[in-house]
Design an enzyme around this catalytic site. Sequence first.
Site, PDB file in Angstrom:
ATOM      1  CG  ASP A  57      -1.773   1.233   1.350  1.00 20.15           C
ATOM      2  OD1 ASP A  57      -1.740   2.078   0.434  1.00 20.15           O
ATOM      3  OD2 ASP A  57      -2.461   1.368   2.376  1.00 20.15           O
ATOM      4  CG  ASN A  84       4.626   2.665 -13.537  1.00 16.22           C
ATOM      5  OD1 ASN A  84       4.497   3.321 -14.567  1.00 16.22           O
ATOM      6  ND2 ASN A  84       3.831   1.641 -13.242  1.00 16.22           N
ATOM      7  CE1 TYR A 150      -2.678  10.732 -13.974  1.00 17.69           C
ATOM      8  CE2 TYR A 150      -2.636  12.134 -15.926  1.00 17.69           C
ATOM      9  CZ  TYR A 150      -2.161  11.039 -15.223  1.00 17.69           C
ATOM     10  OH  TYR A 150      -1.164  10.267 -15.758  1.00 17.69           O
ATOM     11  CE  LYS A 154       0.881  10.911 -13.003  1.00 19.05           C
ATOM     12  NZ  LYS A 154       1.763   9.875 -12.409  1.00 19.05           N
TER      13      LYS A 154
END
Length: 278
Positions: A57, A84, A150, A154
């Site tokens: 986790d 990743n 999102y 990033k």
Amino acid sequence: MNKQKVWFVTGASKGLGLALVKELLATGYRVAATSRSKNDLITAVGESQHFLPVETDLTSEVSVAAAVKDTIDRFGRIDIVVNNAGYSQIGTLEELTDTEVRGNFDVNVFGMLNVIRKAVPYLRLQQSGHVFNIASIGGLTGNFPAFGIYCATKFAVAGLTEALAEEMNSFGIRTTLIYPGYFRTGFLSKESVKTPQTPIDAYSSARAIESAHLNEINGNQPNDPEKAAKLMIELSEMKNPPVHFLMGKDAYELAQNKIQLLTETFEEWKDYTISTKF
């Protein structure tokens, strides 16, 4: 290539992470890989003496610390860390709940930070290593309706990686920030992407781009994940790899558009910008 290097890859049961793990094992590297489900990893990858699947986790420092320790106990070291793991949260800024937003940041940003905090001490003691942080072209340009959160995660990944590169340099540790474009994986499948719990119909442009990603772009992405995996291995063997790396023709084109927009805007407003000087 130094096949004795040990790779630690998060989010490895699907997508780019899975493609990378398969390529690494086929090439002869030793690999520890994390996923929320150990069984999913074994099903996707198989079993090998060079492969350590670890159920992790990433939002838990305790879980991440255990995964890193298991890797050290099994292989004796970690050489290359690939952050990743992540998922796409679709939804406009108004319609996403606090829980949805924080959930995306918890995995995409704070999960990555947990891995960095727990793995970097080993790299630092070795005075060697390489950290790959996987962002997105959405971490460089965010003008996609319904992808603001999102993209924000990033952009955060990009910012912290720039700092990490400077912090790690004196220890002989290389850092690479990867901005992938669209790769033909299950990243946009309905099982992976999250859509808003309470969508607002008024956002027609957001619904259109959401539909396009789920029904048209998904399965038709222009980039090959196996080529991406081979490319990352090649980057890992370079003496001086780039800190910023665009991955995909579409990523390159979108980045060039952003650079052109910024340059034109900065020049247009230059006189106002510099007018604040004493």
